[in-house]
Design an enzyme around this catalytic site. Sequence first.
Site, PDB file in Angstrom:
ATOM      1  N   LYS A  88     -95.078  -8.072  56.915  1.00 27.75           N
ATOM      2  CA  LYS A  88     -93.898  -7.270  56.614  1.00 27.75           C
ATOM      3  C   LYS A  88     -92.799  -8.158  56.050  1.00 27.75           C
ATOM      4  CE  LYS A  88     -95.603  -3.412  58.262  1.00 27.75           C
ATOM      5  NZ  LYS A  88     -96.997  -3.850  58.195  1.00 27.75           N
ATOM      6  N   ASP A  89     -91.853  -7.519  55.366  1.00 31.34           N
ATOM      7  CA  ASP A  89     -90.762  -8.247  54.725  1.00 31.34           C
ATOM      8  C   ASP A  89     -89.860  -8.924  55.746  1.00 31.34           C
ATOM      9  OD1 ASP A  89     -91.476  -5.663  53.132  1.00 31.34           O
ATOM     10  OD2 ASP A  89     -90.697  -7.060  51.651  1.00 31.34           O
ATOM     11  N   ARG A  90     -89.203  -9.984  55.303  1.00 35.06           N
ATOM     12  CA  ARG A  90     -88.274 -10.682  56.188  1.00 35.06           C
ATOM     13  C   ARG A  90     -86.919  -9.990  56.223  1.00 35.06           C
ATOM     14  NH1 ARG A  90     -85.824 -16.876  55.823  1.00 35.06           N
ATOM     15  NH2 ARG A  90     -84.324 -16.576  57.503  1.00 35.06           N
TER      16      ARG A  90
END
Length: 424
Positions: A88-90
Amino acid sequence: MKQSTYPLERELGMRYYASDAEGIGGRLRATPEDFIVGEIPLESKGGTTGPYLICTLKKTNWELQHAVKEIAKRLGISHRRIGWAGTKDRNAITEQWISIYDVTPERVAAVHLKDIVLEPVRNANEALSLGDLLGNRFGIVIRDSEVPDLASRVQAITETVREGVPNYFGLQRFGAIRPVTHAVGEWILRGDYEQAVLTYVGLAFPSESATVRAIRGTFFTTRDPGPALKEFPVQMNYERAMLQHLYNHPGDYPGALHELPPKLLSMFVSAFQSYLFNCALSQRFDDGHQLTGPVPGDHLVFANGRTDTVTSGNAGAAAMHIRRGRCSIALFMPGKEKAGGTATSAPAIDALLAEHAITPEDFGRASHFVDTKFEGAFRPISLKAAIESSIAEKSVHLEFTLPPGHYATTVCREFMKADPVRMI
């Protein structure tokens, strides 16, 4: 179709947009709350008994690999005992499922980390691995659009995304701040582990601070891990782990790479596969072909898993199936196994592999080095999504769901048509 003018996108193979319509510009991820991701899990995977504890992980502004290492540290276990279904994105608020081997709910409940909420769900008899999910739900805000006809542009692009946009691997696949992941993977495939380490640790980018750029540049030139180990900020733990290994074991570049988490190491090679896919897809458009217009030799993937190859005799029927959403044209992502049939992607992929001096045997060697299978696979060339949108002054709110392995930033890219640095 409209071509991208941004050098970074073009370097990563993302050279086209689906339509000629002007974008809305704006800014993505002004705050983590502007990018919300919720995983749609396979709730029945692994049953309800076994040594793996399935947990929900909600995090804000955390990179997944770092979050996993911190959780493992608090639990007093190896990070290799933690599995997950999707990265998942940061710079986002994300919620997903993870599996942890041989821990109790009580131990998990005792883990406290800032901006992380970890909650036990059930036990299972197998770990989660990449792809073990149904998809992801997204709630995204694009802010600061300055175009005068915002509503009409949003409507037009929404219709375009419903019909399909190029299913590129997004910028975060290659590293949002330092897009070097695929380059490291290429060196691993070539068996040049020294260059792989130098690229990961020593290649500097303008988006970094002058201090970090100087440290990277000095190490890249001198190969001396000592000064870099002393000077790198403590939070750059991956670089420091590799440098510490080189300091203790001079010249052992394969060992330095193995200081990284196994899943990060495997992501380098898969990022190079992603790069090849992006380039081959753009080459298709260079050659005058379309997302939904099949040509003889194209490989078709149906919703039920069936595959077929387009011929001059069935091209009309194939086009009808594509229009009705029954199948998609797919390009081959190369690995140690070669593509079957005579897929249209083969000449472009073969040319790219020859340009980079990569063979299927190199993928086989990398599989042993990384301990991950890189067998090659077909990937649909079109991403489609039903978008729910609303506008508040200069901001656009988007809600949609995507299957595993598809990138929300690819959807946002079609809306914005902006410099990719505004999407980080």
